[in-house]
Design a protein around this motif. Structure first.
Motif, mmCIF file in Angstrom:
data_model
loop_
_atom_site.group_PDB
_atom_site.id
_atom_site.type_symbol
_atom_site.label_atom_id
_atom_site.label_comp_id
_atom_site.label_asym_id
_atom_site.label_seq_id
_atom_site.Cartn_x
_atom_site.Cartn_y
_atom_site.Cartn_z
ATOM 1 N N GLY A 121 -9.166 11.719 -7.113
ATOM 2 C CA GLY A 121 -9.577 12.458 -5.920
ATOM 3 C C GLY A 121 -10.420 13.674 -6.268
ATOM 4 O O GLY A 121 -11.410 13.978 -5.583
ATOM 5 N N ILE A 122 -10.059 14.377 -7.353
ATOM 6 C CA ILE A 122 -10.849 15.532 -7.785
ATOM 7 C C ILE A 122 -12.232 15.095 -8.251
ATOM 8 O O ILE A 122 -13.249 15.738 -7.929
ATOM 9 N N ILE A 123 -12.285 13.985 -8.992
ATOM 10 C CA ILE A 123 -13.586 13.466 -9.452
ATOM 11 C C ILE A 123 -14.462 13.087 -8.264
ATOM 12 O O ILE A 123 -15.666 13.368 -8.240
ATOM 13 N N CYS A 124 -13.862 12.447 -7.253
ATOM 14 C CA CYS A 124 -14.626 12.089 -6.051
ATOM 15 C C CYS A 124 -15.140 13.333 -5.338
ATOM 16 O O CYS A 124 -16.255 13.331 -4.800
ATOM 17 N N ALA A 125 -14.318 14.397 -5.324
ATOM 18 C CA ALA A 125 -14.759 15.632 -4.663
ATOM 19 C C ALA A 125 -15.901 16.299 -5.417
ATOM 20 O O ALA A 125 -16.744 16.970 -4.812
ATOM 21 N N ILE A 177 -5.741 9.481 -3.085
ATOM 22 C CA ILE A 177 -7.107 9.740 -3.561
ATOM 23 C C ILE A 177 -7.948 10.325 -2.439
ATOM 24 O O ILE A 177 -8.668 11.318 -2.629
ATOM 25 N N ARG A 178 -7.862 9.750 -1.259
ATOM 26 C CA ARG A 178 -8.667 10.210 -0.129
ATOM 27 C C ARG A 178 -8.323 11.650 0.266
ATOM 28 O O ARG A 178 -9.212 12.480 0.478
ATOM 29 N N LEU A 179 -7.037 11.943 0.376
ATOM 30 C CA LEU A 179 -6.648 13.275 0.845
ATOM 31 C C LEU A 179 -6.870 14.338 -0.227
ATOM 32 O O LEU A 179 -7.148 15.495 0.106
ATOM 33 N N THR A 180 -6.760 13.969 -1.496
ATOM 34 C CA THR A 180 -7.123 14.924 -2.544
ATOM 35 C C THR A 180 -8.609 15.244 -2.484
ATOM 36 O O THR A 180 -9.023 16.413 -2.566
ATOM 37 N N ASN A 181 -9.418 14.208 -2.332
ATOM 38 C CA ASN A 181 -10.866 14.393 -2.185
ATOM 39 C C ASN A 181 -11.178 15.269 -0.965
ATOM 40 O O ASN A 181 -11.967 16.221 -1.047
ATOM 41 N N LEU A 182 -10.513 14.970 0.142
ATOM 42 C CA LEU A 182 -10.752 15.732 1.369
ATOM 43 C C LEU A 182 -10.324 17.191 1.212
ATOM 44 O O LEU A 182 -11.037 18.112 1.638
ATOM 45 N N GLY A 183 -9.164 17.412 0.596
ATOM 46 C CA GLY A 183 -8.675 18.776 0.438
ATOM 47 C C GLY A 183 -9.591 19.633 -0.419
ATOM 48 O O GLY A 183 -9.864 20.791 -0.086
ATOM 49 N N PRO A 202 -15.954 26.567 -14.231
ATOM 50 C CA PRO A 202 -15.596 25.434 -13.357
ATOM 51 C C PRO A 202 -14.121 25.069 -13.421
ATOM 52 O O PRO A 202 -13.519 24.721 -12.402
ATOM 53 N N ARG A 203 -13.517 25.163 -14.608
ATOM 54 C CA ARG A 203 -12.090 24.854 -14.727
ATOM 55 C C ARG A 203 -11.248 25.898 -13.995
ATOM 56 O O ARG A 203 -10.285 25.559 -13.293
ATOM 57 N N GLN A 204 -11.590 27.163 -14.151
ATOM 58 C CA GLN A 204 -10.860 28.215 -13.436
ATOM 59 C C GLN A 204 -11.040 28.090 -11.931
ATOM 60 O O GLN A 204 -10.094 28.308 -11.163
ATOM 61 N N LEU A 205 -12.252 27.752 -11.511
ATOM 62 C CA LEU A 205 -12.499 27.552 -10.083
ATOM 63 C C LEU A 205 -11.612 26.451 -9.526
ATOM 64 O O LEU A 205 -11.048 26.583 -8.430
ATOM 65 N N LEU A 206 -11.472 25.357 -10.286
ATOM 66 C CA LEU A 206 -10.673 24.228 -9.823
ATOM 67 C C LEU A 206 -9.198 24.579 -9.764
ATOM 68 O O LEU A 206 -8.542 24.379 -8.738
ATOM 69 N N TRP A 207 -8.651 25.136 -10.856
ATOM 70 C CA TRP A 207 -7.214 25.335 -10.968
ATOM 71 C C TRP A 207 -6.718 26.580 -10.235
ATOM 72 O O TRP A 207 -5.552 26.621 -9.815
#
Length: 245
Positions: A121-125, A177-183, A202-207
């Motif tokens: 889901g994160i990769i899709c986002a 996967i869908r809701l992780t991507n959406l979130g 980018p890693r700090q932004l994500l986590w």
């Protein structure tokens, strides 16, 4: 007369042997990639056996006390009382062990759904191209009836608990996967811009920004996966998976 029948029904002469192609492809995959499928099934079998052993090792009274206290703490007193009464009824009708086996199947499937689904889901986002590639596959996975997953899984992995867990994972993972991507995509651009302006990698932004803000949506995806896993574990009894099914 035969010529007329052939003209009116040309499918008698011209057919596509799709079933033969599929059978040949399955036989080729099974004969040549058996070690690959054994490698996939090993961590699932190991996780399932350990979770199942851990659940069955807990005495029923201790298990009910733990569930009751945890439910009281997380949800409330009424749901805690309901949970304890339900567990007592499960024990009284002599399906305690089967219920714990089903619980182990669900927990194992959800663990692997989280391990695989949230990163996807994160990769899709992060990538519109990958999201476009996975979207039709997720649509098909959520459209097919649950029984459809049993046949190819049995062909590739045989019957038993591992096949049931794999079928449950495939059936339950799309909403996560869908809701992780959406979130992740719904995180405010202002928040992302502010984090980047303060020097976040980018890693700090994500986590530290995106995942915490997307957590309610991700948890909703996990909730949906749990519900779908519960329904699928009943269906997997058709391929000799033990439990309440």
């Amino acid at each position: 007369m035969t010529i007329i029948n052939n003209i009116l029904n040309p499918f008698q002469l011209y057919t596509i042997p799709l079933d033969d192609w599929i059978n040949d492809a399955i036989n080729f995959i099974v004969d040549n990639f058996r070690p690959f499928f054994q490698a996939i099934s090993f961590p699932i079998r190991w996780t399932l056996q350990n979770i199942e052993w851990g659940l069955l090792a807990v005495p029923p009274l201790i298990f009910m006390i733990i569930i009751g206290l945890a439910t009281w703490k997380l949800v409330g007193r009424k749901i805690a009382i309901y949970s304890i009464i339900s567990l007592i009824l499960i024990g009284l009708i002599d399906i305690w062990e089967a219920a714990l086996v089903s619980l182990a199947l669900v927990i194992t499937a959800i663990v692997f759904c989280i391990v695989v689904g949230i990163p996807l889901g994160i990769i899709c986002a992060k990538s519109d191209r990958i999201e476009r590639l996975l979207r039709p596959l997720l649509d098909v996975m959520q459209t097919l009836p649950s029984f459809v997953y049993l046949v190819p899984v049995v062909m590739l992995f045989g019957i038993g608990e591992v096949s049931g867990v794999i079928a449950t994972i495939i059936f339950a993972i799309p909403p996560l996967i869908r809701l992780t991507n959406l979130g992740i995509r719904q995180v405010s651009p202002e928040v992302v811009e502010a984090a980047l302006s303060f020097g976040s990698t980018p890693r700090q932004l994500l986590w530290e920004a995106q995942i915490p803000l997307a957590m309610p949506t991700i948890l909703a995806g996990i909730n949906q996966a749990i519900l779908m896993a519960l329904s699928m574990t009943v269906v997997t009894s058709m391929i000799a998976v033990p439990g309440l099914g």
